[in-house]
Enzyme design. Structure first.
Site, mmCIF file in Angstrom:
data_model
loop_
_atom_site.group_PDB
_atom_site.id
_atom_site.type_symbol
_atom_site.label_atom_id
_atom_site.label_comp_id
_atom_site.label_asym_id
_atom_site.label_seq_id
_atom_site.Cartn_x
_atom_site.Cartn_y
_atom_site.Cartn_z
ATOM 1 C CG ASP A 101 -2.230 1.090 0.862
ATOM 2 O OD1 ASP A 101 -3.034 0.553 -0.083
ATOM 3 O OD2 ASP A 101 -2.201 1.868 1.627
ATOM 4 N N GLY B 217 0.423 7.113 -11.803
ATOM 5 C CA GLY B 217 0.068 8.149 -10.525
ATOM 6 C C GLY B 217 0.563 9.249 -10.385
ATOM 7 C CE LYS C 96 8.149 4.987 -9.440
ATOM 8 N NZ LYS C 96 6.812 4.516 -9.795
HETATM 9 P P1 ITT Z 1 -3.430 -2.336 -5.275
HETATM 10 O O1 ITT Z 1 -4.265 -3.216 -6.203
HETATM 11 O O2 ITT Z 1 -2.090 -2.929 -4.991
HETATM 12 O O3 ITT Z 1 -4.130 -1.901 -3.986
HETATM 13 P P2 ITT Z 1 -3.942 0.452 -5.970
HETATM 14 O O4 ITT Z 1 -3.691 1.030 -7.177
HETATM 15 O O5 ITT Z 1 -5.229 0.417 -5.232
HETATM 16 O O6 ITT Z 1 -3.144 -1.152 -6.112
HETATM 17 P P3 ITT Z 1 -2.910 1.948 -3.763
HETATM 18 O O7 ITT Z 1 -3.818 1.795 -2.852
HETATM 19 O O8 ITT Z 1 -1.345 1.761 -3.098
HETATM 20 O O9 ITT Z 1 -2.666 0.946 -4.823
HETATM 21 O O10 ITT Z 1 -2.652 3.347 -4.277
HETATM 22 C C1 ITT Z 1 -1.897 4.337 -4.347
HETATM 23 C C2 ITT Z 1 -2.064 5.331 -5.371
HETATM 24 O O11 ITT Z 1 -0.967 6.121 -4.897
HETATM 25 C C3 ITT Z 1 -2.191 4.830 -6.355
HETATM 26 O O12 ITT Z 1 -3.335 4.993 -7.206
HETATM 27 C C4 ITT Z 1 -1.094 6.062 -7.259
HETATM 28 O O13 ITT Z 1 -1.979 7.134 -7.486
HETATM 29 C C5 ITT Z 1 -0.164 6.499 -5.958
HETATM 30 N N1 ITT Z 1 1.062 5.822 -6.258
HETATM 31 C C6 ITT Z 1 1.326 4.495 -5.467
HETATM 32 N N2 ITT Z 1 2.782 4.146 -5.931
HETATM 33 C C7 ITT Z 1 3.031 5.411 -6.837
HETATM 34 C C8 ITT Z 1 4.405 5.555 -7.661
HETATM 35 O O14 ITT Z 1 5.213 4.576 -7.526
HETATM 36 N N3 ITT Z 1 4.202 6.529 -8.381
HETATM 37 C C9 ITT Z 1 3.302 7.209 -8.501
HETATM 38 N N4 ITT Z 1 2.124 7.320 -7.802
HETATM 39 C C10 ITT Z 1 2.046 6.289 -6.941
#
Ligand code: ITT
Length: 199
Positions: A76, A157, A179
């Protein structure tokens, strides 16, 4: 060693796949025929990571996989912006609404910071890992600043807005390999691999 990564985020899967050493075989949710959304309703990044890993660990107890699985982990992640008191944090995916739209999230972030030069931020990843020996959580952080406009096409993201400390480019302008060697997720995965060596 077979590890199951409990994520349906294609970008995270691609990044984590590239970070794994040859002795670790990454198994995805599609390999265990799981296609629902994992509940993610906790108030912190750490608790959400635990919730996701525990959900799939329990699912496997009732729906055993056809291959041996030596552990389950979930990631997460969130962006914590100093001038916003740590927001969007655990709400990073839904910052601009339930539709979880990266473009709308980035626009909202620029809007909220439009009157300030205080741009410090950090990305945080918490990995929850569960196997027969129990649960461990591992954190990875990268510090940086928020750009004044979106730059670059790589990544996902908030990558077009995040400039890691020591660089002038955003994550979205940097090569995938760069990255992937310095990010919050890279740091968390390094810590996970370390832990697995000693467990
Ligand atoms: P899971 O299925 O793994 O839960 P998710 O997309 O719901 O995937 P998260 O709840 O961890 O993932 O959401 C994190 C948000 O934060 C994701 O939608 C991105 O907008 C941002 N994020 C996470 N890691 C990032 C990264 O490496 N670079 C840019 N944005 C990131």
């Amino acid at each position: 060693m077979n590890l199951l990564f409990a994520s349906s985020n294609k970008n995270k899967i691609k990044e984590i796949q590239a970070m794994m050493p040859p002795n670790i075989h990454l198994i995805g949710l599609s390999d265990i025929h799981f296609s629902e959304e994992i509940p993610e309703t906790s108030p912190t990044i750490k608790e959400n990571a635990i919730q996701k890993a525990a959900f799939i660990y329990d699912y496997l107890k009732n729906n055993p996989a056809s291959m041996d699985i030596n552990g389950v982990f979930a990631d997460d992640s969130g962006l914590e912006v100093e001038a916003l008191g740590g927001a969007p944090g655990v709400y990073s995916a839904r910052f601009a609404g339930e539709q979880k739209n990266d473009g709308a999230n980035n626009k909202k972030l620029l809007q909220e910071l439009k009157n300030t030069t205080h741009r410090n931020a950090q990305f945080k990843t918490v990995i929850a890992f569960i196997n027969a020996k129990g649960l461990q959580t591992i954190e990875g952080i990268i510090k940086g600043t928020i750009a004044y406009e979106e730059r670059g096409k790589n990544g996902f993201g908030y990558d077009p807005l995040f400039i890691p400390t020591g660089y002038r480019s955003t994550f979205a302008e940097l090569d995938f390999g760069i990255k992937n060697s310095i990010s919050h997720r890279a740091n968390a995965i390094k810590n996970l691999l370390n832990l697995l060596q000693h467990r």
